[in-house]
Design an enzyme around this catalytic site. Structure first.
Site, mmCIF file in Angstrom:
data_model
loop_
_atom_site.group_PDB
_atom_site.id
_atom_site.type_symbol
_atom_site.label_atom_id
_atom_site.label_comp_id
_atom_site.label_asym_id
_atom_site.label_seq_id
_atom_site.Cartn_x
_atom_site.Cartn_y
_atom_site.Cartn_z
ATOM 1 N N SER A 133 3.176 1.490 -5.393
ATOM 2 C CA SER A 133 2.724 0.166 -4.955
ATOM 3 C C SER A 133 2.053 -0.533 -6.123
ATOM 4 O O SER A 133 1.847 0.052 -7.189
ATOM 5 C CB SER A 133 1.761 0.285 -3.779
ATOM 6 O OG SER A 133 0.511 0.747 -4.258
ATOM 7 N N LYS A 134 1.715 -1.785 -5.885
ATOM 8 C CA LYS A 134 1.161 -2.642 -6.928
ATOM 9 C C LYS A 134 -0.027 -1.992 -7.649
ATOM 10 O O LYS A 134 -0.200 -2.165 -8.858
ATOM 11 C CB LYS A 134 0.728 -3.968 -6.267
ATOM 12 C CG LYS A 134 0.591 -5.130 -7.207
ATOM 13 C CD LYS A 134 1.922 -5.727 -7.632
ATOM 14 C CE LYS A 134 1.795 -6.400 -8.989
ATOM 15 N NZ LYS A 134 2.987 -6.322 -9.796
ATOM 16 N N ARG A 135 -0.817 -1.258 -6.893
ATOM 17 C CA ARG A 135 -2.018 -0.721 -7.546
ATOM 18 C C ARG A 135 -1.690 0.348 -8.587
ATOM 19 O O ARG A 135 -2.540 0.739 -9.376
ATOM 20 C CB ARG A 135 -3.015 -0.215 -6.494
ATOM 21 C CG ARG A 135 -2.734 1.134 -5.963
ATOM 22 C CD ARG A 135 -3.453 1.441 -4.669
ATOM 23 N NE ARG A 135 -2.595 2.273 -3.867
ATOM 24 C CZ ARG A 135 -2.389 3.566 -4.109
ATOM 25 N NH1 ARG A 135 -3.009 4.171 -5.091
ATOM 26 N NH2 ARG A 135 -1.548 4.252 -3.360
ATOM 27 N N GLY A 164 0.246 -0.208 -10.962
ATOM 28 C CA GLY A 164 0.557 -0.912 -12.208
ATOM 29 C C GLY A 164 1.909 -1.560 -12.115
ATOM 30 O O GLY A 164 2.350 -1.950 -11.030
#
Ligand code: GLU
Length: 474
Positions: free
Chosen positions: A246-248, A250
């Site tokens: 997911s986005k977190r 990176g």
């Protein structure tokens, strides 16, 4: 002659939905399909699955094409639009209706929703069984309807997946899926099967988030009497912590990796290893990947992103690459990131220094940082560490060095003799002399070797930079 599987030309496809950027997971799917086809003299086609008119945008299609372009994955023939083939999809639904493998269902949406809700509340199966499945045409009202597949009620649907093995679904777990909506538009499930069939796709390699769809799609193939393609459902990519990407975690888009300055060849190598392996081989060229790539090498558990590994794969490719190709990579990187192109002089400087830059550079910006000593002109601007390295004492020593550099020939051997003797005369370790010298030549304390820098910029420029650095502080 009967066509055996081997005699059939391999055709693979990448079928993105154009709703955003090119995700690295999708890029890997594209890469696997590309490798598989290219290795076997097959075709690799691109189909834009743009049937969701609300979510599909031309910008997203553009972003996907650009991402594939950057990654160096070329496809055969023009990219096709799934939406453009909607009449063909609808035609197949009507053909199935005529042959009795599909039927008209007049149950209104609200009725189906109410049935599901009640079933859920009572803990019964929510599988909707249409009352219209076996009704004669004569009973049909003149009313809106969908076309549903008349799926088998008994037995099971088996997919021999090249990665997951045999995947069996009981047919009583699957409802009669809608093929054509009441507004006459085909469903995604139908469109995919018709397209894959029409395009002669022999191998469907895609994320295992589509594994459940495969059984349903197989039912459509069976109903049409079409041969099934080989399915290979690959586990999704996970983040370094083993959780779903997911986005977190990176960077998710291929474009972000391009902007970080990883060469496309390195990205191909890295992505190929993400979920696929060939013995212990970690570093390889495209030719090797194509020679080795096979569905049997794809693992069953999700691969984890590993940025450190990416950096080391990138370093290997940079070190391997021909100097001229690296110059092209640099030009592409500068353009992509909106930086000014190199001047002719800078280009020549970097090219002449490339031999000492490309070892151990992890990315293109890393390479450019190492090339700073040829990219910058006097006055050299210095970072804090290099200012600190130029003390009164070290400036005195550099002045002495400057004098000694005036006469002798400009070769690595003579420079070594001079530098060593100056260091020794002052009781310094070599590094203690090299540090202010780096600061003088490059304005940085982390640089290529001082010998390489001096050889590349030449005697006059070396002396000019030393003179500038040793001038009494104002
Ligand atoms: N369009 C689908 C997606 O982007 C892929 C469908 C397929 O590969 O069958 O997830």
């Amino acid at each position: 002659m009967k066509m055996t599987d081997q005699a059939r030309q391999v055709v693979t496809r990448f079928a993105p939905s154009p709703t955003g950027f090119l995700h690295i997971g999708s890029a890997r799917t594209a890469l696997f399909n590309w490798l598989y086809a290219r290795a076997r003299g097959g075709r690799f086609v691109l189909r834009i699955e743009d049937t969701d008119r609300d979510r599909s945008t031309p910008e997203a299609t553009e972003a996907i094409l650009n991402g594939l372009d950057w990654l160096g994955l070329d496809w055969d023939g023009p990219a096709s639009s799934q939406f453009a083939a909607r009449d063909r999809h609808a035609g197949i639904a009507r053909e199935m209706l005529a042959s009795g493998t599909a039927y008209k269902c007049f149950s209104p949406q609200e009725e189906i929703a109410a049935f599901r809700e009640a079933a859920r509340a009572e803990g019964r199966s929510t599988l909707f069984l249409s009352p219209w499945r076996d009704r004669a045409d004569a009973d049909h009202p003149d009313a809106p309807h969908v076309i549903r597949l008349k799926a088998p009620r008994d037995g099971k649907t088996v997919i021999d997946d090249a990665v997951q093995g045999q995947v069996t679904t009981r047919n009583d777990q699957l409802d009669d899926m809608v093929l054509l909506r009441s507004d006459g538009t085909p469903t995604y499930m139908l469109a995919v099967v018709v397209d894959d069939h029409d395009m002669g796709i022999t191998h469907v390699i895609r994320g295992d988030d589509h594994l459940n769809n495969a059984a349903r799609q197989a039912q459509i193939y069976h109903a049409m009497g079409w041969p099934l393609p080989v399915f290979a459902h690959i586990p999704l990519i996970h983040g370094p912590d083993g959780k779903k990407l997911s986005k977190r975690h990176g960077a998710l888009g291929v474009g972000e990796y391009a902007a970080m300055g990883y060469p496309a060849a390195a990205m191909r190598n890295y992505l190929a290893r993400l979920g696929w392996s060939h013995g212990d081989d970690e570093l390889f060229t495209d030719a090797q990947a194509q020679a080795w790539f096979d569905l049997g090498g794809i693992g069953k558990s999700p691969a984890r992103l590993d940025f450190r590994k990416l950096a080391s794969v990138s370093a290997w490719h940079i070190a391997q690459m021909a100097d001229a190709d690296l110059m092209t990579e640099i030009a592409g990187f500068l353009a992509l990131t909106g930086q000014p192109a190199l001047s002719q002089a800078q280009h020549n400087g970097v090219l002449s220094a490339m031999y000492c830059l490309k070892d151990r550079a992890k990315s293109l910006p890393d390479l450019l940082e190492k090339a700073r000593f040829v990219l910058k002109n006097r006055p050299i601007d210095r970072d804090e560490a290099s200012q600190a390295a130029l003390t009164d004492v070290s400036r005195g020593i550099l002045s002495e060095l400057t004098e000694q550099l005036q006469n002798d020939s400009w070769s690595r051997d003579t420079l070594e003799v001079i530098l060593t003797s100056v260091a020794e005369a002052h009781g310094l370790k070599f590094g203690q002399l090299a540090q202010p010298l780096r600061a003088a030549l490059a304005g940085r304390t982390v640089t290529p070797s001082v010998y390489d820098m001096m050889l590349v910029i030449g005697r006059d420029e070396t002396i000019a930079r030393l003179t500038e650095a040793t001038a009494p502080a104002r």
